[in-house]
Design a protein around this motif. Structure first.
Motif, PDB file in Angstrom:
ATOM      1  N   VAL A   1       8.984   0.484   6.632  1.00 41.77           N
ATOM      2  CA  VAL A   1      10.074   0.706   5.686  1.00 41.77           C
ATOM      3  C   VAL A   1      10.931   1.830   6.243  1.00 41.77           C
ATOM      4  O   VAL A   1      10.440   2.946   6.447  1.00 41.77           O
ATOM      5  CB  VAL A   1       9.533   1.067   4.278  1.00 41.77           C
ATOM      6  CG1 VAL A   1      10.686   1.376   3.334  1.00 41.77           C
ATOM      7  CG2 VAL A   1       8.629  -0.027   3.751  1.00 41.77           C
ATOM      8  N   ALA A   2      12.196   1.522   6.503  1.00 42.06           N
ATOM      9  CA  ALA A   2      13.105   2.526   7.061  1.00 42.06           C
ATOM     10  C   ALA A   2      13.673   3.389   5.939  1.00 42.06           C
ATOM     11  O   ALA A   2      13.982   2.885   4.859  1.00 42.06           O
ATOM     12  CB  ALA A   2      14.236   1.844   7.816  1.00 42.06           C
TER      13      ALA A   2
ATOM     14  N   GLY B   1       0.827  -1.199   0.000  1.00 46.56           N
ATOM     15  CA  GLY B   1       0.000   0.000   0.000  1.00 46.56           C
ATOM     16  C   GLY B   1       0.865   1.255   0.000  1.00 46.56           C
ATOM     17  O   GLY B   1       2.095   1.188   0.104  1.00 46.56           O
ATOM     18  N   PRO B   2       0.235   2.421  -0.105  1.00 46.06           N
ATOM     19  CA  PRO B   2       0.977   3.677  -0.189  1.00 46.06           C
ATOM     20  C   PRO B   2       1.649   4.053   1.133  1.00 46.06           C
ATOM     21  O   PRO B   2       1.265   3.585   2.200  1.00 46.06           O
ATOM     22  CB  PRO B   2      -0.105   4.691  -0.566  1.00 46.06           C
ATOM     23  CG  PRO B   2      -1.366   4.092  -0.065  1.00 46.06           C
ATOM     24  CD  PRO B   2      -1.203   2.605  -0.168  1.00 46.06           C
ATOM     25  N   SER B   3       2.633   4.916   1.019  1.00 48.84           N
ATOM     26  CA  SER B   3       3.333   5.461   2.182  1.00 48.84           C
ATOM     27  C   SER B   3       2.671   6.772   2.580  1.00 48.84           C
ATOM     28  O   SER B   3       2.556   7.689   1.763  1.00 48.84           O
ATOM     29  CB  SER B   3       4.802   5.712   1.843  1.00 48.84           C
ATOM     30  OG  SER B   3       5.419   6.487   2.849  1.00 48.84           O
TER      31      SER B   3
ATOM     32  N   GLY C   1       8.183   4.515   6.209  1.00 44.29           N
ATOM     33  CA  GLY C   1       7.128   4.504   7.215  1.00 44.29           C
ATOM     34  C   GLY C   1       6.330   3.211   7.179  1.00 44.29           C
ATOM     35  O   GLY C   1       6.700   2.236   6.532  1.00 44.29           O
ATOM     36  N   ARG C   2       5.211   3.205   7.883  1.00 38.45           N
ATOM     37  CA  ARG C   2       4.357   2.022   7.967  1.00 38.45           C
ATOM     38  C   ARG C   2       3.614   1.824   6.655  1.00 38.45           C
ATOM     39  O   ARG C   2       2.986   2.758   6.153  1.00 38.45           O
ATOM     40  CB  ARG C   2       3.372   2.184   9.115  1.00 38.45           C
ATOM     41  CG  ARG C   2       2.532   0.943   9.362  1.00 38.45           C
ATOM     42  CD  ARG C   2       1.631   1.104  10.578  1.00 38.45           C
ATOM     43  NE  ARG C   2       2.367   1.096  11.801  1.00 38.45           N
ATOM     44  CZ  ARG C   2       2.675  -0.018  12.490  1.00 38.45           C
ATOM     45  NH1 ARG C   2       2.305  -1.178  12.037  1.00 38.45           N
ATOM     46  NH2 ARG C   2       3.343   0.050  13.607  1.00 38.45           N
ATOM     47  N   ARG C   3       3.705   0.607   6.108  1.00 40.78           N
ATOM     48  CA  ARG C   3       3.047   0.269   4.840  1.00 40.78           C
ATOM     49  C   ARG C   3       2.230  -0.994   5.020  1.00 40.78           C
ATOM     50  O   ARG C   3       2.647  -1.919   5.710  1.00 40.78           O
ATOM     51  CB  ARG C   3       4.079   0.008   3.736  1.00 40.78           C
ATOM     52  CG  ARG C   3       5.146   1.067   3.515  1.00 40.78           C
ATOM     53  CD  ARG C   3       4.708   2.215   2.675  1.00 40.78           C
ATOM     54  NE  ARG C   3       4.361   1.907   1.313  1.00 40.78           N
ATOM     55  CZ  ARG C   3       5.167   2.033   0.274  1.00 40.78           C
ATOM     56  NH1 ARG C   3       6.399   2.446   0.421  1.00 40.78           N
ATOM     57  NH2 ARG C   3       4.716   1.769  -0.940  1.00 40.78           N
TER      58      ARG C   3
ATOM     59  N   LEU D   1       9.023  -0.124  -3.657  1.00 34.55           N
ATOM     60  CA  LEU D   1       8.529   0.679  -2.538  1.00 34.55           C
ATOM     61  C   LEU D   1       8.666   2.180  -2.806  1.00 34.55           C
ATOM     62  O   LEU D   1       8.456   2.993  -1.927  1.00 34.55           O
ATOM     63  CB  LEU D   1       9.298   0.317  -1.261  1.00 34.55           C
ATOM     64  CG  LEU D   1       9.162  -1.129  -0.805  1.00 34.55           C
ATOM     65  CD1 LEU D   1      10.178  -1.435   0.288  1.00 34.55           C
ATOM     66  CD2 LEU D   1       7.749  -1.413  -0.321  1.00 34.55           C
ATOM     67  N   SER D   2       9.008   2.530  -4.037  1.00 31.90           N
ATOM     68  CA  SER D   2       9.274   3.927  -4.393  1.00 31.90           C
ATOM     69  C   SER D   2       8.243   4.456  -5.381  1.00 31.90           C
ATOM     70  O   SER D   2       7.574   3.695  -6.060  1.00 31.90           O
ATOM     71  CB  SER D   2      10.672   4.049  -5.013  1.00 31.90           C
ATOM     72  OG  SER D   2      11.655   3.607  -4.107  1.00 31.90           O
TER      73      SER D   2
END
Length: 100
Positions: free
Chosen positions: A97-98, A22-24, A76-78, A61-62
Motif C-alpha cells: 500500500v503506497a 492484515g495490519p500495517s 507498506g506491505r500488508r 486500509l486505515s
C-alpha cells in the motif's frame, strides 16, 4: 484484488467471498489482526467459475488515530486473505500500500 471462485459441487450454490487485510507494520496505532476489506455474494451453477474483482477502499486500509481525530492510511506491505469467513481463509497473498 482479483481471485476466482468455483462451484465444485453438483448443485447451484451461493457463496460470499470475503477479503481481509492484515495490519500495517508502518502504522503505530491499534489495528485488528485481520480487518474485513470487502466481499462479494455469488450464485454459481455446478462447475461454474467466476473471476471476482474487488476494489479495496482507502478507509478499509486505515485506522482511527484518536490524537489526530482522523483516519490514517496504513501503508507498506500488508497481508491479504480471501475466503468464505474470517476463520476459513485459504488464499493468502501480500500487497504493498503506497502512502499518499
Amino acid at each position: 484484488m482479483e481471485f476466482t471462485v468455483r462451484n465444485t459441487g453438483r448443485r447451484k450454490g451461493t457463496e460470499v467471498a470475503q477479503v481481509y487485510v492484515g495490519p500495517s507494520a508502518e502504522l503505530e496505532l491499534d489495528q485488528p489482526v485481520r480487518a474485513l476489506a470487502g466481499y462479494r455474494r455469488l450464485v454459481l451453477a455446478p462447475g461454474e467459475a467466476e473471476r471476482v474483482t474487488l476494489d479495496i477502499s482507502e478507509r478499509a486500509l486505515s485506522s482511527w488515530d484518536p490524537e489526530r481525530h482522523a483516519w490514517v492510511l496504513g501503508s507498506g506491505r500488508r497481508q491479504v486473505f480471501v475466503g468464505r469467513s474470517s476463520r476459513e481463509l485459504p488464499l493468502r497473498s501480500k500487497a504493498v500500500v503506497a502512502s499518499r
